[in-house]
Scaffold this motif. Structure first.
Motif, PDB file in Angstrom:
ATOM      1  N   LYS A  14       0.841  -1.210   0.000  1.00 27.93           N
ATOM      2  CA  LYS A  14       0.000   0.000   0.000  1.00 27.93           C
ATOM      3  C   LYS A  14       0.873   1.256   0.000  1.00 27.93           C
ATOM      4  CE  LYS A  14      -3.915   2.105   2.438  1.00 27.93           C
ATOM      5  NZ  LYS A  14      -3.436   3.462   2.683  1.00 27.93           N
ATOM      6  N   GLU A  15       1.922   1.248   0.820  1.00 28.75           N
ATOM      7  CA  GLU A  15       2.852   2.386   0.850  1.00 28.75           C
ATOM      8  C   GLU A  15       3.525   2.586  -0.508  1.00 28.75           C
ATOM      9  OE1 GLU A  15       5.572   1.392   3.970  1.00 28.75           O
ATOM     10  OE2 GLU A  15       4.138   1.869   5.572  1.00 28.75           O
ATOM     11  N   LEU A  16       3.960   1.491  -1.128  1.00 30.29           N
ATOM     12  CA  LEU A  16       4.612   1.576  -2.433  1.00 30.29           C
ATOM     13  C   LEU A  16       3.658   2.128  -3.491  1.00 30.29           C
ATOM     14  CD1 LEU A  16       6.652  -1.759  -2.440  1.00 30.29           C
ATOM     15  CD2 LEU A  16       7.583   0.574  -2.314  1.00 30.29           C
ATOM     16  N   ILE A  17       2.403   1.695  -3.435  1.00 27.09           N
ATOM     17  CA  ILE A  17       1.397   2.197  -4.382  1.00 27.09           C
ATOM     18  C   ILE A  17       1.210   3.702  -4.199  1.00 27.09           C
ATOM     19  CG2 ILE A  17      -1.064   2.116  -4.994  1.00 27.09           C
ATOM     20  CD1 ILE A  17      -0.927  -0.938  -4.309  1.00 27.09           C
ATOM     21  N   GLU A  18       1.148   4.131  -2.945  1.00 27.69           N
ATOM     22  CA  GLU A  18       0.989   5.562  -2.656  1.00 27.69           C
ATOM     23  C   GLU A  18       2.205   6.354  -3.113  1.00 27.69           C
ATOM     24  OE1 GLU A  18       0.097   5.515   1.530  1.00 27.69           O
ATOM     25  OE2 GLU A  18      -1.979   4.858   1.177  1.00 27.69           O
ATOM     26  N   GLU A  19       3.415   5.839  -2.824  1.00 25.67           N
ATOM     27  CA  GLU A  19       4.650   6.509  -3.244  1.00 25.67           C
ATOM     28  C   GLU A  19       4.746   6.584  -4.770  1.00 25.67           C
ATOM     29  OE1 GLU A  19       7.839   4.272  -1.451  1.00 25.67           O
ATOM     30  OE2 GLU A  19       7.107   4.686   0.585  1.00 25.67           O
ATOM     31  N   ASN A  20       4.294   5.534  -5.432  1.00 32.27           N
ATOM     32  CA  ASN A  20       4.365   5.439  -6.891  1.00 32.27           C
ATOM     33  C   ASN A  20       3.223   6.197  -7.567  1.00 32.27           C
ATOM     34  OD1 ASN A  20       5.672   4.174  -9.237  1.00 32.27           O
ATOM     35  ND2 ASN A  20       3.768   3.008  -9.427  1.00 32.27           N
ATOM     36  N   LYS A  21       2.250   6.615  -6.775  1.00 33.21           N
ATOM     37  CA  LYS A  21       1.029   7.257  -7.277  1.00 33.21           C
ATOM     38  C   LYS A  21       0.268   6.333  -8.233  1.00 33.21           C
ATOM     39  CE  LYS A  21       2.598  12.041  -6.707  1.00 33.21           C
ATOM     40  NZ  LYS A  21       3.368  11.744  -5.569  1.00 33.21           N
ATOM     41  N   GLY A  22       0.246   5.064  -7.877  1.00 31.80           N
ATOM     42  CA  GLY A  22      -0.476   4.067  -8.655  1.00 31.80           C
ATOM     43  C   GLY A  22       0.165   2.694  -8.524  1.00 31.80           C
ATOM     44  N   PHE A  23      -0.582   1.678  -8.934  1.00 33.70           N
ATOM     45  CA  PHE A  23      -0.093   0.307  -8.855  1.00 33.70           C
ATOM     46  C   PHE A  23       1.102   0.135  -9.787  1.00 33.70           C
ATOM     47  CE2 PHE A  23      -0.056  -4.268  -9.100  1.00 33.70           C
ATOM     48  CZ  PHE A  23      -0.478  -4.645  -7.834  1.00 33.70           C
ATOM     49  N   PRO A  24       2.142  -0.577  -9.361  1.00 29.58           N
ATOM     50  CA  PRO A  24       3.319  -0.761 -10.214  1.00 29.58           C
ATOM     51  C   PRO A  24       3.005  -1.602 -11.457  1.00 29.58           C
ATOM     52  CG  PRO A  24       3.541  -2.029  -8.174  1.00 29.58           C
ATOM     53  CD  PRO A  24       2.297  -1.207  -8.048  1.00 29.58           C
ATOM     54  N   THR A  25       3.150  -0.998 -12.607  1.00 31.13           N
ATOM     55  CA  THR A  25       2.824  -1.654 -13.877  1.00 31.13           C
ATOM     56  C   THR A  25       4.045  -2.363 -14.455  1.00 31.13           C
ATOM     57  OG1 THR A  25       3.387   0.282 -15.177  1.00 31.13           O
ATOM     58  CG2 THR A  25       1.097   0.124 -14.396  1.00 31.13           C
ATOM     59  N   ILE A  26       3.815  -3.140 -15.498  1.00 29.79           N
ATOM     60  CA  ILE A  26       4.905  -3.841 -16.187  1.00 29.79           C
ATOM     61  C   ILE A  26       5.941  -2.837 -16.687  1.00 29.79           C
ATOM     62  CG2 ILE A  26       5.500  -5.265 -18.201  1.00 29.79           C
ATOM     63  CD1 ILE A  26       2.726  -6.615 -17.861  1.00 29.79           C
ATOM     64  N   ALA A  27       5.482  -1.733 -17.262  1.00 26.04           N
ATOM     65  CA  ALA A  27       6.403  -0.726 -17.802  1.00 26.04           C
ATOM     66  C   ALA A  27       7.279  -0.121 -16.706  1.00 26.04           C
ATOM     67  CB  ALA A  27       5.617   0.370 -18.520  1.00 26.04           C
ATOM     68  N   GLN A  28       6.768  -0.040 -15.489  1.00 21.92           N
ATOM     69  CA  GLN A  28       7.515   0.597 -14.401  1.00 21.92           C
ATOM     70  C   GLN A  28       8.497  -0.342 -13.715  1.00 21.92           C
ATOM     71  OE1 GLN A  28       4.054   1.824 -12.187  1.00 21.92           O
ATOM     72  NE2 GLN A  28       4.247   3.945 -12.892  1.00 21.92           N
ATOM     73  N   VAL A  29       8.087  -1.600 -13.481  1.00 24.06           N
ATOM     74  CA  VAL A  29       8.927  -2.507 -12.672  1.00 24.06           C
ATOM     75  C   VAL A  29       9.252  -3.824 -13.366  1.00 24.06           C
ATOM     76  CG1 VAL A  29       8.149  -1.536 -10.468  1.00 24.06           C
ATOM     77  CG2 VAL A  29       6.905  -3.478 -11.466  1.00 24.06           C
ATOM     78  N   GLY A  30       8.736  -4.038 -14.562  1.00 24.46           N
ATOM     79  CA  GLY A  30       8.946  -5.312 -15.245  1.00 24.46           C
ATOM     80  C   GLY A  30       7.843  -6.298 -14.890  1.00 24.46           C
ATOM     81  N   GLU A  31       7.692  -7.316 -15.713  1.00 28.32           N
ATOM     82  CA  GLU A  31       6.593  -8.260 -15.515  1.00 28.32           C
ATOM     83  C   GLU A  31       6.709  -9.053 -14.219  1.00 28.32           C
ATOM     84  OE1 GLU A  31       3.873 -11.407 -18.023  1.00 28.32           O
ATOM     85  OE2 GLU A  31       5.830 -10.848 -18.820  1.00 28.32           O
ATOM     86  N   ASP A  32       7.918  -9.532 -13.875  1.00 33.35           N
ATOM     87  CA  ASP A  32       8.071 -10.338 -12.658  1.00 33.35           C
ATOM     88  C   ASP A  32       7.669  -9.571 -11.402  1.00 33.35           C
ATOM     89  OD1 ASP A  32       8.950 -12.429 -14.191  1.00 33.35           O
ATOM     90  OD2 ASP A  32      11.053 -12.286 -13.586  1.00 33.35           O
TER      91      ASP A  32
END
Length: 193
Positions: free
Chosen positions: A47-65
């Protein structure tokens, strides 16, 4: 720690704890407190990471894995219904845009419905029936199930029976196990008391 590495680290820890509890048989007797503790700690950090990222981490942002790791961590947050529910609408939208793997979003949609006692959309959750057989729980419009599954990159279901009685684990008392499950869903806030 970068978000990608942190997500991958959390899912590896989740898997290690699950494997350790499965090896002793403890995993199969209700929601083990140690597993729940790990799931909740990871969910809070996600939840903290989603808030820091301003959204759910997508494939483009962090890779598929790492994106899959984040989705799995969310799927494991079963004793925090508000968090799982809060992510559903956004993840459905991201899946439509192919920014995250659709099959995990199908699992999220179904898991929320399963714990709330509603019919599933994609048939991704199973539970022990009164005879101790693991089956896909009720789905909406079963005749259209495979069509919906295909849209979410899930394989077709030819039979709703998952496993016969001779598998590794079957609840010794399916009715008691079901009652304990219902009580847990009320205690955690999935269902009204």
């Amino acid at each position: 720690m970068k978000m990608k590495e942190e997500l991958l680290h959390m899912i590896r820890e989740d898997e290690a704890v699950r494997e350790a509890l499965a090896s002793t048989g403890e995993l199969f007797h209700g929601y083990h407190p140690e597993m729940e503790k790990v799931h909740l700690r990871h969910a809070k950090r996600l939840k903290e990471l989603i808030e820091e990222n301003k959204g759910f981490p997508t494939i483009a942002q962090v890779g598929e894995d790492a994106c899959i790791a984040a989705l799995r961590l969310l799927l494991h947050a079963i004793s925090w219904p508000e968090f799982m529910r809060s992510q559903e609408e956004n993840l459905v939208d991201l899946a439509k845009k192919k920014q995250i793997p659709r099959m995990y979003v199908a699992s999220l949609v179904d898991r929320i419905r399963f714990y709330e006692g509603r019919k599933q959309v994609y048939g991704t959750n199973a539970d022990w029936d009164e005879n101790g057989i693991l089956r896909i729980t009720d789905v909406e419009e079963p005749d259209e199930l495979n069509k919906r599954r295909k849209e979410m990159d899930l394989p077709a279901i030819q039979s709703l029976v998952i496993t016969p009685m001779d598998g590794d684990y079957h609840p010794p008392d399916p009715a008691k196990r079901h009652q304990e499950f219902i009580e847990w869903t009320k205690k955690t806030g999935w269902r009204a008391i």
